[in-house]
Design a protein around this motif. Structure first.
Motif, mmCIF file in Angstrom:
data_model
loop_
_atom_site.group_PDB
_atom_site.id
_atom_site.type_symbol
_atom_site.label_atom_id
_atom_site.label_comp_id
_atom_site.label_asym_id
_atom_site.label_seq_id
_atom_site.Cartn_x
_atom_site.Cartn_y
_atom_site.Cartn_z
ATOM 1 N N SER A 1 1.040 -1.179 -0.059
ATOM 2 C CA SER A 1 -0.082 -0.081 0.038
ATOM 3 C C SER A 1 0.897 1.283 -0.070
ATOM 4 O O SER A 1 0.371 2.356 -0.462
ATOM 5 N N PRO B 1 -3.345 -3.406 -5.081
ATOM 6 C CA PRO B 1 -2.906 -3.185 -3.588
ATOM 7 C C PRO B 1 -1.687 -1.963 -3.327
ATOM 8 O O PRO B 1 -1.520 -1.805 -2.252
ATOM 9 N N TYR B 2 -1.407 -1.500 -4.527
ATOM 10 C CA TYR B 2 -0.327 -0.759 -4.620
ATOM 11 C C TYR B 2 -0.993 0.597 -5.517
ATOM 12 O O TYR B 2 -1.952 0.480 -6.304
#
Length: 331
Positions: A39, A66-67
């Motif tokens: 993240s 998720p990034y």
């Protein structure tokens, strides 16, 4: 007319994209499980021509990474690598040719996109008296330097009994080359993607094609820092796998993807659909791990350019390649 041409050319379609899959922040590195907080990672990805990945991932509903992903659009692979050399981009996709030129000490080829070789052509303007490649002797022929166009043009000339010195070769950008072709300022143009589509729309015809000359390999490059950093390495692995999922989605939803393509490349939807379907029929788009065959293909290009005098000495392309993602991509 010239303004319209440049508007149509705002996007150069070439085959080039980047992406991945899997949203678990627990990743395996060197067979040891390590936890990294994805993240907090921002993956800087280049796109060529237009925002096809950004829009495509959203359409395929696989953009929930998720990034964070930061996209930059470039009009050629050489510009992608310039940005990468300046550490402005983490991940890029080019043809086999740009990595052969300039400083490649800051990045490595980590994977290959296999794609079609359509729309890579040597075209002549409407009403041209040129009938064969041999007729190009002494003629003004434009090409985009350091690209597939330069490579397949050299091979086409050789096949037609000419050498590079037999033509008046002129380096141009894709948009300037198209403008010069339609305006009658040059006798032929070696180009690709939307440039070829627009040329045909304006009456140009194909003299020869690079379809059977080119390998269809498009290297994916990553910076050395991104390769070595565990978190960036994990995001790139995920992104490349998502790219394969995106390609699967386009094949299952060709009409939707054709509409998105047409909206952003200013071409007719039916034409966009026809181009996509023909391309996928010739060679379905897919991200694969590096191989000795892919390296040999790029070495052949380097050797051809050496014969043209573009390199002072023989290049060993293996030094540009890395197997740092091979295990992940082969799983």
């Amino acid at each position: 007319m010239m303004k319209k041409i440049k508007t149509l050319l705002a996007v150069i379609l070439v085959s080039g994209l980047l992406a991945g899959c899997g949203s678990n922040s627990n990743v395996k590195t060197d067979n040891k499980k390590s936890s990294v907080d994805l993240s907090k990672v921002t993956l800087r990805v280049s796109e060529t021509g237009w925002a096809n990945l950004d829009l495509g991932f959203k359409a395929a509903e696989i953009d929930n990474t998720p990034y964070k992903v930061e996209y930059s659009v470039f009009q050629g692979g050489n510009l992608v690598l310039e940005a990468m050399a300046g550490n402005h981009v983490d991940l890029g996709l080019t043809s086999e040719i740009p990595p052969l030129f300039g400083d490649n000490s800051n990045y490595k080829i980590i994977a290959v996109e296999q794609a079609n070789t359509l729309l890579q052509e040597l075209v002549i303007p409407k009403g041209s008296s040129i009938k064969t490649v041999a007729d190009l002797k002494g003629k003004k022929v434009a090409y985009i330097s350091g690209t597939t166009a330069q490579y397949f043009l050299s091979k086409i000339l050789e096949k037609g009994g000419l050498s590079w010195k037999d033509i008046n070769s002129v380096q141009m950008t894709t948009s300037d080359g198209l403008t010069a072709l339609i305006g009658g300022k040059i006798d032929a143009l070696a180009s690709y993607g939307n440039g070829i589509i627009t040329a045909h729309q304006n009456g140009s015809t194909t003299l020869e094609s690079g379809e059977k000359i080119l390998s269809g390999n498009f290297p994916l490059e990553a910076t050395n820092d991104a390769i070595k950093d565990p978190a960036k390495h994990a995001t790139i692995t995920d992104y490349l796998k998502r790219l394969n999922k995106f390609y699967e989605w386009t094949r299952k939803n060709p009409d939707k993807w054709a509409q998105i393509t047409a909206d952003n490349t200013h071409q007719d939807k039916a034409q966009a659909l026809d181009t996509f379907e023909k391309g996928e029929k010739e060679r379905p788009s897919k991200i694969v791990a590096n191989s000795t065959k892919a390296i040999a293909s790029q070495q052949d290009i380097a050797d051809s350019f050496e014969k043209l005098g573009l390199f002072k000495e023989k290049l060993d392309v293996k030094t540009i390649w890395s197997d740092s993602f091979t295990k992940e991509l082969n799983k």
